[in-house]
Design an enzyme around this catalytic site. Structure first.
Site, mmCIF file in Angstrom:
data_model
loop_
_atom_site.group_PDB
_atom_site.id
_atom_site.type_symbol
_atom_site.label_atom_id
_atom_site.label_comp_id
_atom_site.label_asym_id
_atom_site.label_seq_id
_atom_site.Cartn_x
_atom_site.Cartn_y
_atom_site.Cartn_z
ATOM 1 N N SER A 184 0.847 -1.192 0.000
ATOM 2 C CA SER A 184 0.000 0.000 0.000
ATOM 3 C C SER A 184 0.882 1.240 0.000
ATOM 4 O O SER A 184 2.023 1.199 0.470
ATOM 5 C CB SER A 184 -0.873 0.012 1.260
ATOM 6 O OG SER A 184 -1.484 1.277 1.422
ATOM 7 N N TYR A 197 -2.179 -0.694 10.384
ATOM 8 C CA TYR A 197 -2.234 -1.149 8.987
ATOM 9 C C TYR A 197 -0.970 -0.757 8.228
ATOM 10 O O TYR A 197 -0.391 -1.570 7.498
ATOM 11 C CB TYR A 197 -3.471 -0.533 8.337
ATOM 12 C CG TYR A 197 -3.636 -0.772 6.854
ATOM 13 C CD1 TYR A 197 -4.231 -1.941 6.378
ATOM 14 C CD2 TYR A 197 -3.244 0.186 5.921
ATOM 15 C CE1 TYR A 197 -4.415 -2.142 5.015
ATOM 16 C CE2 TYR A 197 -3.427 -0.009 4.562
ATOM 17 C CZ TYR A 197 -4.010 -1.171 4.108
ATOM 18 O OH TYR A 197 -4.188 -1.367 2.769
HETATM 19 P P1 NAD Z 1 -11.841 -5.511 -0.551
HETATM 20 O O1 NAD Z 1 -12.595 -5.352 0.686
HETATM 21 O O2 NAD Z 1 -12.580 -5.612 -1.816
HETATM 22 O O3 NAD Z 1 -10.901 -6.771 -0.475
HETATM 23 C C1 NAD Z 1 -10.259 -7.186 0.694
HETATM 24 C C2 NAD Z 1 -10.608 -8.654 0.855
HETATM 25 O O4 NAD Z 1 -9.839 -9.170 1.927
HETATM 26 C C3 NAD Z 1 -12.056 -8.907 1.233
HETATM 27 O O5 NAD Z 1 -12.850 -9.056 0.093
HETATM 28 C C4 NAD Z 1 -11.957 -10.200 2.038
HETATM 29 O O6 NAD Z 1 -12.319 -11.286 1.243
HETATM 30 C C5 NAD Z 1 -10.499 -10.327 2.355
HETATM 31 N N1 NAD Z 1 -10.294 -10.511 3.788
HETATM 32 C C6 NAD Z 1 -10.242 -9.552 4.739
HETATM 33 N N2 NAD Z 1 -10.054 -10.133 5.940
HETATM 34 C C7 NAD Z 1 -9.977 -11.474 5.708
HETATM 35 C C8 NAD Z 1 -9.784 -12.610 6.536
HETATM 36 N N3 NAD Z 1 -9.578 -12.498 7.855
HETATM 37 N N4 NAD Z 1 -9.795 -13.836 5.961
HETATM 38 C C9 NAD Z 1 -9.998 -13.956 4.629
HETATM 39 N N5 NAD Z 1 -10.166 -12.924 3.797
HETATM 40 C C10 NAD Z 1 -10.149 -11.701 4.345
HETATM 41 O O7 NAD Z 1 -10.795 -4.313 -0.580
HETATM 42 P P2 NAD Z 1 -9.526 -4.008 -1.512
HETATM 43 O O8 NAD Z 1 -9.272 -2.588 -1.323
HETATM 44 O O9 NAD Z 1 -9.691 -4.565 -2.862
HETATM 45 O O10 NAD Z 1 -8.358 -4.770 -0.745
HETATM 46 C C11 NAD Z 1 -7.467 -5.646 -1.380
HETATM 47 C C12 NAD Z 1 -6.054 -5.392 -0.894
HETATM 48 O O11 NAD Z 1 -5.626 -4.116 -1.347
HETATM 49 C C13 NAD Z 1 -5.889 -5.358 0.613
HETATM 50 O O12 NAD Z 1 -4.698 -6.047 0.968
HETATM 51 C C14 NAD Z 1 -5.746 -3.895 0.922
HETATM 52 O O13 NAD Z 1 -4.993 -3.677 2.102
HETATM 53 C C15 NAD Z 1 -4.993 -3.454 -0.305
HETATM 54 N N6 NAD Z 1 -5.029 -2.010 -0.547
HETATM 55 C C16 NAD Z 1 -6.215 -1.396 -0.798
HETATM 56 C C17 NAD Z 1 -6.219 -0.032 -1.032
HETATM 57 C C18 NAD Z 1 -7.494 0.701 -1.310
HETATM 58 O O14 NAD Z 1 -7.476 1.932 -1.268
HETATM 59 N N7 NAD Z 1 -8.590 0.040 -1.587
HETATM 60 C C19 NAD Z 1 -5.033 0.691 -1.009
HETATM 61 C C20 NAD Z 1 -3.840 0.025 -0.763
HETATM 62 C C21 NAD Z 1 -3.856 -1.330 -0.533
#
Ligand code: NAD
Ligand code: MG
Length: 292
Positions: A184, A197
């Site tokens: 991230s 985080y």
């Molecule tokens: P999202 O909510 O669509 O996806 C995150 C997924 O993580 C969830 O769908 C869930 O299935 C899974 N998850 C969470 N806790 C879990 C657990 N205990 N066991 C199993 N599965 C679990 O959101 P996203 O933004 O697409 O996130 C995907 C990745 O991207 C994450 O690692 C997040 O930290 C990272 N990220 C997101 C952003 C953003 O702005 N959206 C920015 C930087 C990094």
């Protein structure tokens, strides 16, 4: 100009409870359903995507399938509905999809997820550690607001599950296999409101470069993608409405990104045709925020 650049800054106030569902989001995120065109970059490969039900994971699943890969979708049991939608896009691309629900805070569940993937797809070539969690609502990610139970979930989901999934996958990965972790912008420019985080994402960067060293001699590449603010269910599920209204507006490009704009970085790293000499790299998709 692509269709995202003229989108208004910020989002309508909205809130969900974690883990959050796609159909409740306004506007709906773009996962590349109508736009991603594959060109055989992953033909015959078998991928596990943790958190593949929604957001970035869903966009990666769609892109991988259109590049010719079969996909196992890890998700939480509460996300079955989202996972079904992702699976249906994968199948529409003519590839196999399997949904494997389970809470990855538990190390045994991480191992079972990998074993079930191998049984369902007949092997494993690409591991995408994408599941992730944070909580900022009501100051939950500030020093004063940290709750040990929440921090435990954040650390287990983001750091430990990444390690346990890779450890379980390793015996199945042959030369030319690929591991992609999800970092991230918070690893580089921590916001203060995501103290726990941000630390997990810095740890994921460390794990990525460390394992690239360790696994390079076996012909396994290890990289990560570091997204900036991306419009996914994680955001309305964990941030307060005032944060959502401004989400992404602080980037040099002046807006949040869409999952569809992140997925091509995963395809690049996954494909031997584009990234056979790329390992130990963290690719930023940040809307202009620096990742030095
Ligand atoms: P999202 O909510 O669509 O996806 C995150 C997924 O993580 C969830 O769908 C869930 O299935 C899974 N998850 C969470 N806790 C879990 C657990 N205990 N066991 C199993 N599965 C679990 O959101 P996203 O933004 O697409 O996130 C995907 C990745 O991207 C994450 O690692 C997040 O930290 C990272 N990220 C997101 C952003 C953003 O702005 N959206 C920015 C930087 C990094
Ligand atoms: Mg989800």
């Amino acid at each position: 100009m692509n269709q995202h650049e003229d989108r208004q800054q910020g989002f309508p106030a909205q809130q969900q409870q974690p883990p959050g569902l796609t159909d409740q989001m306004r506007p709906r995120p773009d996962h590349g359903e109508e736009s991603y065109r594959g060109s055989g970059k992953l033909t015959g490969r078998r991928a596990l995507i943790t958190g593949g039900d929604s957001g970035i994971g869903r966009a990666v699943a769609i892109a991988f399938a259109r590049e010719g890969a079969d996909v196992a979708i890890g998700c939480l049991p509460a996300e079955q509905e989202d996972a079904e939608q992702t699976a249906s896009w994968v199948r529409r691309a003519g590839r196999e999809a399997v949904i494997l629900p389970g809470d990855l805070v538990d190390a045994e569940t991480c191992t079972r997820l990998v074993e079930d993937t191998v049984s369902a797809l007949g092997g494993l070539d690409i591991v995408v550690n994408n599941a992730g969690f944070h909580l900022t609502r009501d100051g939950a990610g500030t020093l004063e607001g940290l709750d040990p139970e929440v921090v435990d979930r954040v650390l287990r989901t983001n750091i430990w599950a990444t390690l346990w999934v890779i450890r379980a996958a390793l015996p199945h990965l042959e030369r030319g296999s690929v591991i992609i972790n999800t970092s991230s912008i918070q690893a580089y420019q921590p916001a203060g409101v995501l103290l726990d985080y941000a630390a997990t994402k810095a740890a994921i960067n460390s794990i990525t470069v460390n394992l690239a060293e360790h696994l390079g001699p076996r012909g396994i590449r290890v990289n990560a993608v570091a997204p900036g603010p991306i419009w996914t269910p994680l955001q309305p599920a964990t941030r307060g409405p005032e944060e959502i209204a401004e989400f992404g507006s602080g980037t040099p490009l002046g807006r949040a990104g869409q999952p569809a704009e992140v997925a091509p970085a995963f395809v690049f790293l996954a494909s031997q045709s584009t990234a056979s000499y790329v390992s130990g790299s963290i690719v930023g998709v940040t809307g202009g925020k620096g990742t030095l």
